[in-house]
Design an enzyme around this catalytic site. Structure first.
Site, PDB file in Angstrom:
ATOM      1  N   GLY A 126      -8.118  10.196   9.341  1.00 25.83           N
ATOM      2  CA  GLY A 126      -8.368  10.041  10.923  1.00 25.83           C
ATOM      3  C   GLY A 126      -9.336  11.413  10.899  1.00 25.83           C
ATOM      4  CE  LYS A 160      -3.820   2.350   2.364  1.00 30.15           C
ATOM      5  NZ  LYS A 160      -3.058   3.300   3.386  1.00 30.15           N
ATOM      6  CB  ALA A 191      -8.037   8.323   4.198  1.00 31.13           C
ATOM      7  N   GLY A 192     -10.900   8.812   6.166  1.00 27.94           N
ATOM      8  CA  GLY A 192     -11.747   9.752   6.406  1.00 27.94           C
ATOM      9  C   GLY A 192     -13.108   8.793   6.859  1.00 27.94           C
TER      10      GLY A 192
END
Length: 279
Positions: free
Chosen positions: A181, A120, A207-208
């Site tokens: 985050g 990743k 993400a998020g």
């Protein structure tokens, strides 16, 4: 009697994941591997190792990311890699890298230490927002693909950048829903729809994600999977939230395949008008 066109959902009672849609196994396929779960999950910031393991198991995830720069690969104390090996597909990530060179070296270290060519890819451009550096990301992705890696890059939700990453040869594209985050969810669903329409490799929101409805929305938009970490690890009840995410992704996937009704600006009665008493 159910319509033959309506997706039929069967659940694996042992793992609790959606397995069959319209009589076919519905799996996430990346490069040469297929997975029952469409949830990818991180291994960091849990209160302790036992909660981490219990949460990952509750999520049904098979792919678990590990930040190589934050794990000691030398002999000695038991590491997160030791805890996860054999049960999960470990996906090393290059978190903490700010240049293409550092990201490539970290990926090569992971390949040597963990005997995997999967990575990743993260190349961060700003310490405050943790947004990716597009220039360094493209360079690192190209170098790693040429070196035989199966590259899954974390990137912004820029359709042009995502298309370039696919053209380089990345095995999957992982655009952010919002900053890492932040828990803000998917702030620009329209970009994800454009990316989905313009790319053919697996599209995984990374993400998020803050709660189950965010994960469900990602799947309803046509994404192939969701990558999350803080949403589970920092929840008041990580194990409960992991279970919620599993169900949200299964439900969102089935909703996408089933097809939502069109949005309209006016009401449309759900009951037939013919035969109503008094008409």
């Amino acid at each position: 009697m159910r319509s033959k066109l309506s997706p039929q959902l069967q659940v694996d009672e042992n793992r609790g994941r959606a397995r069959m849609v319209n009589g076919r196994i519905d799996q996430l396929t990346i490069a040469d591997k297929s997975f029952d779960s469409r949830l990818l999950i991180g291994s960091a910031t849990y209160p302790n190792s036992q909660i981490m393991l219990d949460s990952i198991r509750a999520s049904g995830a098979e792919i678990v990311t590990v930040a190589i720069r934050r794990v000691s690969l030398e002999g000695g104390a038991e590491t997160v890699v030791d805890l996860l090996s054999g049960e999960f597909h470990i996906l090393p990530n290059t978190a903490g890298c700010y240049t293409a060179r550092d990201a490539v070296l970290t990926a090569q270290l992971a390949r040597e230490a963990l005997a995997t060519n999967w990575v990743k890819l993260e190349v961060i451009g700003d310490r405050e927002t943790l947004y990716p550096d597009a220039e360094h990301l493209l360079q690192a992705a190209e170098d790693l693909v040429e070196d035989g890696f199966i590259v899954m890059p974390y990137c912004t939700d820029d359709p042009i950048l995502c298309r370039k990453l696919q053209d380089i040869g990345c095995a999957a594209i992982m655009p952010l829903g919002s900053p890492i985050g932040s828990g803000m969810g998917i702030v620009n669903p329209y970009n994800l729809e454009i990316i989905r329409a313009q790319t053919s490799v697996p599209l995984i929101v990374d993400a998020g994600i803050g709660t189950a409805s965010d994960a469900a929305l990602a799947m309803e938009l046509g994404c192939d999977g969701v990558m999350l970490a803080s949403a589970v690890a920092k929840a008041r009840d990580p194990i409960g939230m992991a279970n919620a995410m599993r169900h949200a992704i299964e439900g969102g996937r089935l909703a996408h395949l089933s097809g939502r009704i069109p949005r309209k600006r006016h009401a449309e009665a759900s009951s037939p008008q013919r035969g109503v008493i008094g008409t």
